[in-house]
Design a protein around this motif. Sequence first.
Motif, short mmCIF file in Angstrom:
data_model
loop_
_atom_site.label_atom_id
_atom_site.label_comp_id
_atom_site.label_asym_id
_atom_site.label_seq_id
_atom_site.Cartn_x
_atom_site.Cartn_y
_atom_site.Cartn_z
N ILE A 120 0.85 -1.20 0.00
CA ILE A 120 0.00 0.00 0.00
C ILE A 120 0.88 1.25 0.00
O ILE A 120 0.65 2.19 -0.75
N TYR A 121 1.92 1.23 0.81
CA TYR A 121 2.82 2.39 0.90
C TYR A 121 3.54 2.63 -0.42
O TYR A 121 3.61 3.78 -0.91
N GLU A 122 4.03 1.58 -1.02
CA GLU A 122 4.86 1.75 -2.22
C GLU A 122 4.05 2.08 -3.47
O GLU A 122 4.62 2.50 -4.47
N ARG A 123 2.74 1.96 -3.38
CA ARG A 123 1.91 2.42 -4.50
C ARG A 123 1.38 3.84 -4.23
O ARG A 123 0.49 4.31 -4.94
N GLY A 124 1.93 4.49 -3.20
CA GLY A 124 1.57 5.88 -2.93
C GLY A 124 0.55 6.08 -1.84
O GLY A 124 0.08 7.20 -1.62
N GLY A 125 0.22 5.01 -1.13
CA GLY A 125 -0.74 5.11 -0.04
C GLY A 125 -0.10 5.52 1.27
O GLY A 125 1.11 5.74 1.35
N VAL A 126 -0.93 5.62 2.30
CA VAL A 126 -0.48 6.00 3.63
C VAL A 126 -0.50 4.79 4.55
O VAL A 126 -1.45 4.00 4.54
N VAL A 127 0.55 4.65 5.35
CA VAL A 127 0.56 3.71 6.46
C VAL A 127 0.35 4.51 7.74
O VAL A 127 1.12 5.43 8.03
N ALA A 128 -0.71 4.18 8.47
CA ALA A 128 -1.05 4.87 9.71
C ALA A 128 -1.08 3.86 10.85
O ALA A 128 -1.33 2.66 10.62
N TYR A 147 13.90 -0.37 6.67
CA TYR A 147 12.71 -0.29 7.53
C TYR A 147 11.93 0.98 7.19
O TYR A 147 12.52 2.05 7.02
N LEU A 148 10.62 0.85 7.10
CA LEU A 148 9.77 2.01 6.80
C LEU A 148 10.00 3.15 7.78
O LEU A 148 10.02 4.32 7.40
N VAL A 149 10.21 2.82 9.06
CA VAL A 149 10.32 3.86 10.09
C VAL A 149 11.71 4.52 10.12
O VAL A 149 11.87 5.57 10.76
N ASP A 150 12.68 3.93 9.45
CA ASP A 150 14.06 4.43 9.54
C ASP A 150 14.17 5.87 9.04
O ASP A 150 13.84 6.17 7.89
N GLY A 151 14.61 6.76 9.95
CA GLY A 151 14.80 8.16 9.59
C GLY A 151 13.54 9.00 9.59
O GLY A 151 13.60 10.20 9.31
N LYS A 152 12.39 8.40 9.92
CA LYS A 152 11.12 9.15 9.93
C LYS A 152 10.69 9.45 11.37
O LYS A 152 10.99 8.70 12.29
N ALA A 198 2.98 13.20 11.20
CA ALA A 198 2.99 12.70 9.81
C ALA A 198 4.35 12.96 9.20
O ALA A 198 4.90 14.07 9.33
N ASP A 199 4.91 11.95 8.56
CA ASP A 199 6.21 12.09 7.91
C ASP A 199 6.27 11.18 6.70
O ASP A 199 6.33 9.95 6.83
N THR A 200 6.21 11.77 5.52
CA THR A 200 6.38 11.03 4.25
C THR A 200 5.40 9.86 4.14
O THR A 200 5.81 8.71 3.92
N ARG A 201 4.11 10.17 4.31
CA ARG A 201 3.02 9.18 4.20
C ARG A 201 3.07 8.10 5.26
O ARG A 201 2.46 7.04 5.09
N LEU A 202 3.76 8.36 6.35
CA LEU A 202 3.69 7.53 7.54
C LEU A 202 3.09 8.41 8.64
O LEU A 202 3.66 9.44 8.98
N VAL A 203 1.93 8.00 9.17
CA VAL A 203 1.23 8.80 10.17
C VAL A 203 1.04 7.95 11.42
O VAL A 203 0.47 6.86 11.35
#
Length: 224
Positions: A120-128, A147-152, A198-203
Amino acid sequence: MAKKVLFALTSHDQLGDTGRKTGFYVPEVAHPAEVFRTAGYEIAYVSVRGGSAPQDGITGDDTVVSAFLDDQATADALASTPTPKELSAEDFDVIYFAGGHGTMWDFPDSAELTELAAGIYERGGVVAAVCHGPAGLVNLKLSDGSYLVDGKQVASFTDDEESAVGLTDVVPFLLQSKLEERGAKFTKAPNFTEHAVADTRLVTGQNPASAAKVAQLTVAALAG
């Protein structure tokens, strides 16, 4: 076409060896669901093992929760959730990892759930995710191996909050510490107060008080 949010729910109902029950924290679904519904989103549910997801956090004095549980379509959906492998990332704009202590036992090692979220994230969606829901992020890697969270910037139930509820020695790991190990830039507010980031589609949000705010930031992220 309406945007679609997928709430990810734990299937784990035992609070360690305390003899107490747990599950997904219902207010952390009911309140954001109201935000998404108002914004015109379609709502769906998934759980680690499928079927009826165990519920926790129902107090009886929350009118939003009562309305949520009284809705027949919602009740039917929660009674027969699909498993992650039955779903396709292409069908969703958001995956929202709901909290509840049960997530600490089954979210991290559900490869199918993390793969769905990465898709979902890699097609432009949001991970919350909110409260203990970020347990679903601790092993979530993207296709480049990071890791998705790395640096966010990331929020979750804090180690201080876990101590305050007396469950530091019950949960299999401390969520804040694990996210920091994965490279997250952890942010927090005083215990049990609203905090979401919120940071780069990670909420992500810190606790039950933050659940609706996570949904609001998610809607804003997709609108922008």
